[in-house]
Design an enzyme around this catalytic site. Structure first.
Site, PDB file in Angstrom:
ATOM      1  N   ASP A 267     -13.888  -0.896   3.112  1.00 51.47           N
ATOM      2  CA  ASP A 267     -12.870  -0.852   4.253  1.00 51.47           C
ATOM      3  C   ASP A 267     -13.814  -0.663   5.468  1.00 51.47           C
ATOM      4  O   ASP A 267     -14.318  -1.473   6.072  1.00 51.47           O
ATOM      5  CB  ASP A 267     -11.405  -0.228   3.993  1.00 51.47           C
ATOM      6  CG  ASP A 267     -10.617  -0.199   4.934  1.00 51.47           C
ATOM      7  OD1 ASP A 267     -10.853  -0.900   5.956  1.00 51.47           O
ATOM      8  OD2 ASP A 267      -9.576  -0.030   4.970  1.00 51.47           O
TER       9      ASP A 267
ATOM     10  N   GLU B 263     -11.500   1.278  -3.321  1.00 54.52           N
ATOM     11  CA  GLU B 263     -11.658   0.854  -1.998  1.00 54.52           C
ATOM     12  C   GLU B 263     -12.111   2.283  -1.302  1.00 54.52           C
ATOM     13  O   GLU B 263     -11.699   3.167  -1.341  1.00 54.52           O
ATOM     14  CB  GLU B 263     -10.173   0.440  -1.251  1.00 54.52           C
ATOM     15  CG  GLU B 263     -10.335   0.136   0.303  1.00 54.52           C
ATOM     16  CD  GLU B 263      -9.163  -0.250   0.778  1.00 54.52           C
ATOM     17  OE1 GLU B 263      -8.158  -0.671  -0.103  1.00 54.52           O
ATOM     18  OE2 GLU B 263      -8.977  -0.353   1.923  1.00 54.52           O
TER      19      GLU B 263
ATOM     20  N   LYS C  27     -10.400  -6.595   7.816  1.00 53.10           N
ATOM     21  CA  LYS C  27      -9.276  -6.302   8.872  1.00 53.10           C
ATOM     22  C   LYS C  27      -9.792  -6.821  10.204  1.00 53.10           C
ATOM     23  O   LYS C  27     -10.964  -6.621  10.905  1.00 53.10           O
ATOM     24  CB  LYS C  27      -8.910  -4.945   9.212  1.00 53.10           C
ATOM     25  CG  LYS C  27      -8.459  -4.212   7.728  1.00 53.10           C
ATOM     26  CD  LYS C  27      -8.167  -2.757   7.877  1.00 53.10           C
ATOM     27  CE  LYS C  27      -7.523  -2.180   6.760  1.00 53.10           C
ATOM     28  NZ  LYS C  27      -7.544  -0.747   6.675  1.00 53.10           N
TER      29      LYS C  27
ATOM     30  N   SER D  15       0.773  -1.302  -0.028  1.00 52.68           N
ATOM     31  CA  SER D  15      -0.093  -0.085  -0.031  1.00 52.68           C
ATOM     32  C   SER D  15       0.728   1.271  -0.120  1.00 52.68           C
ATOM     33  O   SER D  15       1.683   1.238   0.982  1.00 52.68           O
ATOM     34  CB  SER D  15      -0.843   0.160   1.234  1.00 52.68           C
ATOM     35  OG  SER D  15      -1.687   1.001   1.555  1.00 52.68           O
TER      36      SER D  15
HETATM   37  O1  OSB Z   1      -7.162   2.032   4.499  1.00 54.95           O
HETATM   38  O2  OSB Z   1      -6.223   0.275   4.184  1.00 54.95           O
HETATM   39  C1  OSB Z   1      -6.165   1.327   4.893  1.00 54.95           C
HETATM   40  C2  OSB Z   1      -2.843   1.938   6.930  1.00 54.95           C
HETATM   41  C3  OSB Z   1      -3.494   2.495   8.213  1.00 54.95           C
HETATM   42  C4  OSB Z   1      -4.894   2.652   8.223  1.00 54.95           C
HETATM   43  C5  OSB Z   1      -5.689   2.307   7.192  1.00 54.95           C
HETATM   44  C6  OSB Z   1      -5.058   1.803   5.938  1.00 54.95           C
HETATM   45  C7  OSB Z   1      -3.818   1.608   5.765  1.00 54.95           C
HETATM   46  C8  OSB Z   1      -3.086   1.021   4.751  1.00 54.95           C
HETATM   47  C9  OSB Z   1      -1.745   0.101   4.956  1.00 54.95           C
HETATM   48  O3  OSB Z   1      -3.441   0.985   3.464  1.00 54.95           O
HETATM   49  C10 OSB Z   1      -1.937  -1.234   4.791  1.00 54.95           C
HETATM   50  C11 OSB Z   1      -0.613  -2.053   5.526  1.00 54.95           C
HETATM   51  O4  OSB Z   1       0.406  -2.119   4.777  1.00 54.95           O
HETATM   52  O5  OSB Z   1      -0.576  -2.134   6.586  1.00 54.95           O
HETATM   53 MG    MG Z   2      -8.312   1.125   3.206  1.00 52.86          MG
END
Ligand code: OSB
Ligand code: MG
Length: 369
Positions: free
Chosen positions: A239, A214, A263, A136
């Site tokens: 998400d 997303e 998550k 990401s």
């Molecule tokens: O929206 O997926 C998300 C990190 C912190 C809070 C929200 C998000 C994220 C990431 C990082 O996109 C994902 C990772 O590599 O842990």
């Molecule tokens: Mg996200």
């Protein structure tokens, strides 16, 4: 005889390898709470993924600390808890605070695995021993800079890239990365920065062959996501909106998305994560494992979860080095040449704590009783 439990909370602040910028802000360090749960001669570890600021979700390290010390730990100290469903019932009187609940549930899974000699993957019913992963990528100063950052990750072996976007920093960014990498599996994440009106600007994204878009809209807005999904060929993925099993069911019924990011923290733990996985599997809806910049503790849990069969898209589970110069587990996760990471195979989470690193990053600590 009453069971004896002892809990220690560690509020951590861990410097990131590089600043991470999303539509809700930029951070140089990530905070979280580690939970150490001792009982029956065994120690389990869990990670509460709430960050310092309420930018991604309403929970923060501060609210989680409050909920642990005032409500969750007092409810557990005298209790007999044999499995995660017991734990859920014990905490059912506490509304919300899914990340706080998930942190303590993770420590329970770790203890159960250690007690029975089984890795978390096996406890959850996961099959794969290595899982496909991506990276990401945060917002960068310009599309050119973003292309350079993506090039570096691709040369490290990441075969799926997620780009963070926000209004005005979207189409040009995706266009530049797509021009440089015509075949790279690519997706975007808006972290709820648009409204139904401003999301009209995202229409050109439908022509970049993205895996998914997303969370374009607000976390409490399944309805407008269902209206928006009708305007896109590209699957929307939720998400922030999916905070439990019911939200997942309703999102699918409303056709608010065609993919779900799971998550464990956001949905209240691994048990709920598995329930959402099963629900989506029954309806032939793909899921993938999101990330919250976890330490080695949370990363181990994510890898075990992502080994379940309906995790059909690569996870936001990158190598340790993508996040931290030094982690708080002895185990360091590395990327295999095929853009996978191995799922831990030792009992429980399968990781061990580097106490020296843990103390170094701890900014607040408390033990109960
Ligand atoms: O929206 O997926 C998300 C990190 C912190 C809070 C929200 C998000 C994220 C990431 C990082 O996109 C994902 C990772 O590599 O842990
Ligand atoms: Mg996200």
């Amino acid at each position: 005889m009453q069971p004896t439990h002892q809990f220690t909370l560690y509020h951590l602040r861990m410097p990131l390898q590089a600043p991470f910028e999303t539509s809700f802000g930029r951070i140089h360090a990530r905070e979280c709470i580690l939970i150490e749960w001792r009982a029956d001669g065994l120690t389990g570890w869990g990670e509460c993924v709430a960050d310092r600021d309420p930018g991604y979700a309403y929970e923060t390290t501060g609210t989680a600390w409050h909920i642990y010390t005032e409500f969750i730990l007092p409810a557990l100290l005298e209790a007999e808890i044999n499995d995660p469903a017991d734990l859920q019932r014990r905490l059912a009187h506490i509304k919300g605070h899914q990340m706080a609940k998930a942190g303590v549930e993770m420590a329970l899974w770790d203890r159960i695995g250690k007690a029975s000699g089984q890795p978390l993957r096996a406890l959850l019913g996961g099959e794969r021993t290595r899982v496909p992963v991506g990276v990401s990528v945060g917002l960068q100063a310009s599309p050119q800079e973003l292309v350079r950052v993506v090039e570096a990750y691709v040369s490290q072996g990441y075969r799926r890239v997620k780009l963070k976007i926000k209004p005005g920093r979207d189409i040009g960014e995706v266009e530049a990365v797509r021009a440089r990498f015509p075949d790279l599996p690519l997706q975007v994440d808006a972290n709820s920065a648009y409204t139904l009106e401003t999301a009209a600007a995202l229409r050109p994204l439908d022509d970049f062959n993205l895996l998914l878009i997303e969370q374009p809209l607000a976390e409490d807005d399944l309805w407008d996501h269902s209206r928006l999904q009708r305007q896109f060929r590209t699957p929307l993925c939720l998400d922030e909106s999916i905070t439990g099993v019911r939200q997942a069911r309703q999102a699918l019924e409303m056709q608010a998305c065609r993919v779900i990011n799971i998550k464990q923290g956001r949905v209240g733990g691994l048990l709920n994560a598995r329930r959402i996985h099963d629900l989506c599997q029954q309806q032939d809806v793909p899921v993938w494992c999101g990330g919250m910049l976890e330490t080695g503790v949370g990363r181990a849990a994510n890898l075990a979860l992502a080994s379940l069969p309906n995790f059909r898209l690569p996870g936001d589970i990158s190598a340790t080095a993508r996040y931290y110069a030094r982690d708080i587990t002895h185990e360091v996760f590395t990327l295999n040449p095929d853009s996978t990471i191995d799922v831990p195979d030792r009992p429980g989470l399968g990781v061990t704590i580097d106490r020296e690193a843990l103390e170094r990053f701890t900014i607040r600590k408390a033990t109960f009783p």
